[in-house]
Scaffold this active site. Structure first.
Site, PDB file in Angstrom:
ATOM      1  N   LYS A  84       0.847  -1.198   0.000  1.00  0.00           N
ATOM      2  CA  LYS A  84       0.000   0.000   0.000  1.00  0.00           C
ATOM      3  C   LYS A  84       0.883   1.249   0.000  1.00  0.00           C
ATOM      4  CE  LYS A  84      -3.872   1.997   2.664  1.00  0.00           C
ATOM      5  NZ  LYS A  84      -4.714   1.841   3.865  1.00  0.00           N
ATOM      6  N   SER A 159      -9.575   1.708   2.958  1.00  0.00           N
ATOM      7  CA  SER A 159      -8.731   2.494   2.091  1.00  0.00           C
ATOM      8  C   SER A 159      -7.686   1.693   1.328  1.00  0.00           C
ATOM      9  CB  SER A 159      -7.993   3.546   2.931  1.00  0.00           C
ATOM     10  OG  SER A 159      -7.150   2.928   3.889  1.00  0.00           O
ATOM     11  N   SER A 183      -9.788  -0.843   7.091  1.00  0.00           N
ATOM     12  CA  SER A 183      -9.261  -0.610   5.743  1.00  0.00           C
ATOM     13  C   SER A 183      -8.585  -1.804   5.095  1.00  0.00           C
ATOM     14  CB  SER A 183      -8.292   0.573   5.758  1.00  0.00           C
ATOM     15  OG  SER A 183      -8.991   1.774   5.910  1.00  0.00           O
TER      16      SER A 183
END
Lengths: 486, 103
Positions: A84, A159, A183
């Site tokens: 990420k 996210s 997330s």
């Protein structure tokens, strides 16, 4: 010691093959070709923000060299992994999906990434995410939204939507994400993959760009439970660079978890099954519980009475911490700098240009709830309610429940642009934020499909109870895989 | 108590965020919409409840009171804008120019 072939994941099989001489470069090449094939770039699904195939192949050759030199048991040898974009890497940019960090390349590496590399993994790309991990759909990235590979008209969740989508699309078997309120688990549910949020402190946060430090935790995605368990095993453990990392032994989750749930007491919290729950999701959860009972577990309805206060609590505490953590992005120390009237003008111009709408909204909200006159009414109150929420979990586990089972999300993946009201978007985290507030481990695994879209089931365990949670997940996944087989 | 336009401008200044005047009304509406949901917390019975300060506190050992070496991938010279005599130099600000400060 090996796991039964039926549960061993793709990552473990690939690492074993590479350790026995299969070329690591081939697996890395396949990852990039898959990425091209499905259109993972900015003009397609927009899953991957930054990548460098030449550097990755060079790293793959260095892994092969280590094996030649005698490191014959690298648990992730030649396994392509995606990271990420809010987790620091030295070979690719770390922008947190934000313009304010455009072009920033970290001079140090996150401990979790360093441990993956030490285990032989090869970083093939940085994945798209909501800006500074603030969002539940990966629509709030400065680099455009990510699309769900299962249905490109829908969001992948967020996210960590890029990492979930990278695993779902078959680009990588393992990816890192981060959790503050769900997330990892929510996008795992939306994309039909496995996602784990470990106990707070189980994985070092060193190199994870801080959003809300008392809630943040690096998590893992896997194609299967075993892929995710293997990744967690590699990255977990004490790190002197993060004083909040726990000084407790790391379990060999894959072996300790076992694949039996006989005698396990599974709590089913009634607050997670409201009348408004999608009937298809309810039915799949009931089927999963029936399977677990069939394997020898007992199920018991329980109550976590403060669940309905989780979202307001979370959306006071997280923005409050964010307003402090993001103060460092001021145009002096990192990335973007705009000109303005004097020092204050420069700060304001830089931050206003660099931050997107959702980050701005949360910084303002966080500043407000911490400001004089409102601190007690909002922030202090939220911290008190957080104690009640954490106590709910302690009570239920003290009463003999081993793990909890719930739906991961109240709905399946929604269409892009469907949620324009901020609070409506925040409600996507309604079944996940509680575990972050309490610091307990939780995971999502696919339990079926509703109208062609994946549904996730969630296990929640006591602090440092990852093995128990994974054991239940291995068992459930095994039966579901058998049922799905033609 | 609802947030007012003056509140938004005040907290924006505290947060060092420039907010364009035309954006203020929508921010007022958005923040009030969110805070209306937060107000449900006021009904929670928390008398005598100790607020959470750190969820992982029980597991946190203290390290020795000293700095740790940061494992940088490259030396400082390779990523800072410029260095002189071991010090990092950051770009000059207009306020420095006005004050006639030396570099």
């Amino acid at each position: 010691m090996t796991l039964p072939g039926s549960v061993e994941g793709r990552a473990a099989r690939l690492a074993t093959a590479v350790c026995k001489g299969a070329p690591a470069e081939d697996a890395i090449g396949r990852s990039y070709r898959r990425s091209e094939e499905i259109g993972a770039g900015a003009d397609g699904l927009n899953i991957v923000l930054w990548q460098d195939e030449r550097e990755a192949q060079e790293h793959a050759r260095s892994v092969a060299h280590r094996i030649d030199e005698g490191e014959s048991k690298l648990p992730l040898a030649g396994v392509p992994v995606a990271i990420k974009d809010n987790i620091a890497t030295t070979t690719l940019p770390t922008t947190c999906g934000s313009r304010i960090l455009e072009g920033y390349v970290s001079p140090f590496e996150a401990t979790a990434v360093a441990r993956l590399r030490a285990a032989g993994a090869v970083v093939v790309g940085k994945t798209n995410c909501d800006e500074f991990a603030m969002g539940s759909s990966t629509e709030h990235s400065a680099y455009g939204p990510t699309r769900n590979p299962i249905d490109p008209a829908r969001v992948p969740g967020g996210s960590s939507g890029g990492s979930a989508a990278a695993v779902a699309a078959g680009i990588v078997p393992i990816a890192l994400g981060s959790e503050t309120g769900g997330s990892v688990r929510q996008p795992a549910s939306f994309c039909g993959v496995v996602g784990i949020k470990p106990t707070y402190g189980r994985v070092s946060r060193y190199g994870l760009v801080a959003f809300a430090s008392s809630l943040d935790q690096i998590g893992v995605f896997g194609r299967t439970v075993d892929d995710a368990a293997l990744a967690l095993e590699v990255i977990a453990g004490r790190d002197t660079l993060d004083s909040t990392s726990a000084d407790r032994p790391v379990h060999r989750y894959r072996y300790e978890a076992g694949t039996t749930v006989k005698g396990l007491v599974i709590g089913v919290p009634k607050e997670y099954f409201p009348a408004s729950l999608d009937p298809g999701i309810r039915e799949l959860c009931e089927r999963a519980l029936e399977i677990l009972r069939g394997l020898g577990a007992t199920t018991r309805e329980v109550s976590l009475p403060h669940t309905d206060l989780a979202i307001p609590t979370y959306y006071i505490i997280a923005p409050a911490e964010a307003s402090s953590n993001l103060a460092r992005f001021d145009g002096v120390r990192y990335g973007l700098r705009m000109t303005g009237d004097g020092l204050q003008g420069m700060y304001e111009a830089t931050r206003s240009s660099g931050f997107g709408a959702e980050v701005t909204r949360r910084i303002l909200l966080g500043t407000y709830v911490l400001s004089a006159g409102y601190y007690d009414a909002y922030y202090r109150k939220a911290q008190e309610v957080r104690s009640l929420i954490a106590q709910d979990f302690l009570d239920v586990f003290a009463a003999g429940v081993d793990v909890l089972f719930t739906p991961t999300t109240p709905t399946t993946a929604f269409p892009l642009g469907a949620k324009s009201d901020p609070y409506e978007m925040y409600l996507s985290d309604i079944f996940t934020a509680t575990a972050n507030l309490a610091g307990v481990p939780a995971m999502s695994l696919p339990i079926g499909m509703v109208e062609g879209l994946p549904v996730g089931g969630q296990f929640i365990a006591p602090h440092f109870g990852e093995s128990r949670m994974l054991g239940a997940a291995y068992a459930l996944e095994g039966v579901l895989a058998t049922q799905a087989a033609p | 108590m609802p947030v007012t336009p003056a509140d938004v401008l005040h907290i924006a200044a505290l947060a060092r965020l420039g907010v364009a005047p035309e954006r203020v009304p929508s921010l007022v509406a958005e923040l009030n919409g969110i805070l209306a949901h937060m107000d449900t917390l006021s009904a929670a019975k928390t008398r005598g409840v100790v607020p959470v300060s750190s969820i992982g506190a029980a597991a946190q050992p203290l390290r020795a009171d000293g700095g740790l070496p940061y494992p940088l991938a490259r030396s400082l010279e390779n990523f800072v804008p410029s260095m002189r005599e071991g010090l990092l130099l950051v770009p000059r600000l207009a306020t420095h120019e006005e004050a006639g400060e030396g570099a």
